[in-house]
Design a protein around this motif. Sequence first.
Motif, short mmCIF file in Angstrom:
data_model
loop_
_atom_site.label_atom_id
_atom_site.label_comp_id
_atom_site.label_asym_id
_atom_site.label_seq_id
_atom_site.Cartn_x
_atom_site.Cartn_y
_atom_site.Cartn_z
N HIS A 167 0.84 -1.20 0.00
CA HIS A 167 0.00 0.00 0.00
C HIS A 167 0.88 1.25 0.00
CE1 HIS A 167 -3.70 -2.29 0.92
NE2 HIS A 167 -2.88 -3.06 1.64
N TYR A 168 0.64 2.12 -0.99
CA TYR A 168 1.37 3.38 -1.12
C TYR A 168 0.40 4.55 -1.03
CZ TYR A 168 5.34 0.75 -3.12
OH TYR A 168 6.37 -0.13 -3.33
N GLN A 169 0.86 5.66 -0.43
CA GLN A 169 0.15 6.92 -0.60
C GLN A 169 0.27 7.33 -2.06
OE1 GLN A 169 -1.71 8.76 1.40
NE2 GLN A 169 -1.42 7.61 3.29
N VAL A 170 -0.71 8.10 -2.55
CA VAL A 170 -0.70 8.49 -3.96
C VAL A 170 0.58 9.25 -4.31
CG1 VAL A 170 -1.86 9.87 -5.72
CG2 VAL A 170 -3.21 8.51 -4.13
N GLU A 171 1.02 10.16 -3.43
CA GLU A 171 2.22 10.95 -3.74
C GLU A 171 3.46 10.06 -3.83
OE1 GLU A 171 4.00 13.22 -0.24
OE2 GLU A 171 1.89 13.07 0.33
N GLY A 181 8.37 16.23 -9.86
CA GLY A 181 7.34 17.21 -9.56
C GLY A 181 5.92 16.70 -9.46
N ALA A 182 5.64 15.45 -9.89
CA ALA A 182 4.26 14.96 -9.85
C ALA A 182 3.75 14.86 -8.41
CB ALA A 182 4.16 13.60 -10.53
N SER A 183 4.59 14.40 -7.51
CA SER A 183 4.16 14.28 -6.11
C SER A 183 3.89 15.66 -5.50
CB SER A 183 5.20 13.53 -5.29
OG SER A 183 6.44 14.21 -5.30
N LEU A 184 4.66 16.67 -5.95
CA LEU A 184 4.43 18.04 -5.47
C LEU A 184 3.08 18.56 -5.96
CD1 LEU A 184 5.46 20.52 -3.96
CD2 LEU A 184 6.63 21.22 -6.07
N LEU A 185 2.72 18.24 -7.19
CA LEU A 185 1.42 18.64 -7.72
C LEU A 185 0.29 17.99 -6.92
CD1 LEU A 185 2.04 18.48 -11.58
CD2 LEU A 185 1.80 20.53 -10.16
N TRP A 186 0.48 16.72 -6.58
CA TRP A 186 -0.55 16.03 -5.78
C TRP A 186 -0.64 16.64 -4.39
CZ3 TRP A 186 -4.66 13.25 -6.39
CH2 TRP A 186 -5.21 12.59 -5.28
N PHE A 187 0.50 16.98 -3.79
CA PHE A 187 0.52 17.63 -2.48
C PHE A 187 -0.23 18.97 -2.55
CE2 PHE A 187 2.63 20.54 0.53
CZ PHE A 187 2.42 19.86 1.72
N TRP A 189 -2.60 19.73 -4.66
CA TRP A 189 -4.02 19.42 -4.80
C TRP A 189 -4.64 19.07 -3.45
CZ3 TRP A 189 -8.37 19.84 -7.25
CH2 TRP A 189 -9.42 18.97 -6.94
N GLN A 190 -3.92 18.34 -2.61
CA GLN A 190 -4.44 17.99 -1.29
C GLN A 190 -4.67 19.23 -0.44
OE1 GLN A 190 -1.24 15.11 -0.39
NE2 GLN A 190 -2.85 13.63 0.03
N LEU A 191 -3.73 20.18 -0.51
CA LEU A 191 -3.92 21.43 0.23
C LEU A 191 -5.13 22.19 -0.30
CD1 LEU A 191 -0.23 22.71 0.58
CD2 LEU A 191 -1.63 21.54 2.29
N PHE A 192 -5.29 22.22 -1.62
CA PHE A 192 -6.43 22.90 -2.22
C PHE A 192 -7.75 22.24 -1.78
CE2 PHE A 192 -9.45 23.18 -5.82
CZ PHE A 192 -9.67 24.54 -5.79
N ALA A 193 -7.77 20.89 -1.77
CA ALA A 193 -8.98 20.18 -1.34
C ALA A 193 -9.32 20.49 0.11
CB ALA A 193 -8.80 18.67 -1.54
N THR A 194 -8.30 20.62 0.96
CA THR A 194 -8.53 21.00 2.35
C THR A 194 -9.15 22.39 2.44
OG1 THR A 194 -6.66 19.65 3.08
CG2 THR A 194 -7.42 21.35 4.59
N PHE A 195 -8.65 23.32 1.64
CA PHE A 195 -9.21 24.67 1.61
C PHE A 195 -10.67 24.64 1.17
CE2 PHE A 195 -10.25 28.37 -1.03
CZ PHE A 195 -10.15 29.39 -0.08
N ILE A 196 -10.99 23.81 0.16
CA ILE A 196 -12.38 23.69 -0.30
C ILE A 196 -13.28 23.16 0.81
CG2 ILE A 196 -13.89 22.44 -1.89
CD1 ILE A 196 -12.37 24.72 -3.18
N CYS A 197 -12.78 22.19 1.58
CA CYS A 197 -13.56 21.66 2.70
C CYS A 197 -13.88 22.76 3.72
CB CYS A 197 -12.80 20.52 3.38
SG CYS A 197 -12.61 19.03 2.39
N ALA A 198 -12.85 23.52 4.07
CA ALA A 198 -13.04 24.59 5.06
C ALA A 198 -13.99 25.66 4.53
CB ALA A 198 -11.69 25.20 5.43
N ALA A 199 -13.79 26.07 3.27
CA ALA A 199 -14.65 27.10 2.69
C ALA A 199 -16.08 26.61 2.57
CB ALA A 199 -14.11 27.50 1.31
#
Length: 226
Positions: A167-171, A181-187, A189-199
């Motif tokens: 089992h691997y994390q997506v990043e 850089g792909a893992s950085l893009l996913w990271f 996206w995760q921060l953005f998704a957290t912001f969407i949850c809060a908003a």
Amino acid sequence: MDNPEAQVERVIRALTVQSRQDQADALEEYFLPDAYFIHPFCRVPSFGDRKIPLINQTINSRWFIFFIYQWYRILSPDIKLTIDSASFDKKNDLLYCSIRQKFTLWFVPFSLWQANVRLVTVLELKRKPTDRNNRPILNGRPSPDIDDLSLSYQPNKLYFIKGQEDHYQVEDFLKFIAPWGASLLWFSWQLFATFICAAGVLLLRKPIVVLRERVLGLDSRAIKKE
């Protein structure tokens, strides 16, 4: 294995950082012939011995797992691997291993391509009676050794690996296929998704509560007591 938590590191190292013969010996000693293997990139379903008439070769799922580990070593001959922890769930016969590894392709110069990843390997174990050579007795039948057929022989029981699932994390998974850089893009996206949850909570909580209570007639303060 009679002590899976203590012995699993030796098994993992034999499969990942040692020689081809060590890999073959480890699979023969610790994996059942019908063991399965699940990884994000490949899968081996469980199946027992099958004979191929044209080439007079007996194969099983463990046979294919050997080729996977061989290819793994061919791609990255110099793997750095650390087993951080191992925990055995004896009730469910599951052994959990937390692992860190550095995977480097041999044909990429100056180690420009590296995958520093973390994973959790889950090993499904089966406790089986064994013959005098500590090989599992399958289907209630001991290996064809005259001494083992003695009525006075009491089989010892050991744990064998019935299946392996990585089992691997997506990043971490992305580091294998797109290391730059792909893992950085996913990271990101995760921060953005957290912001969407809060908003979403801050902007929509009150309208949704009103909708539930006044339109649908649901009391949001009611808590089901167990």
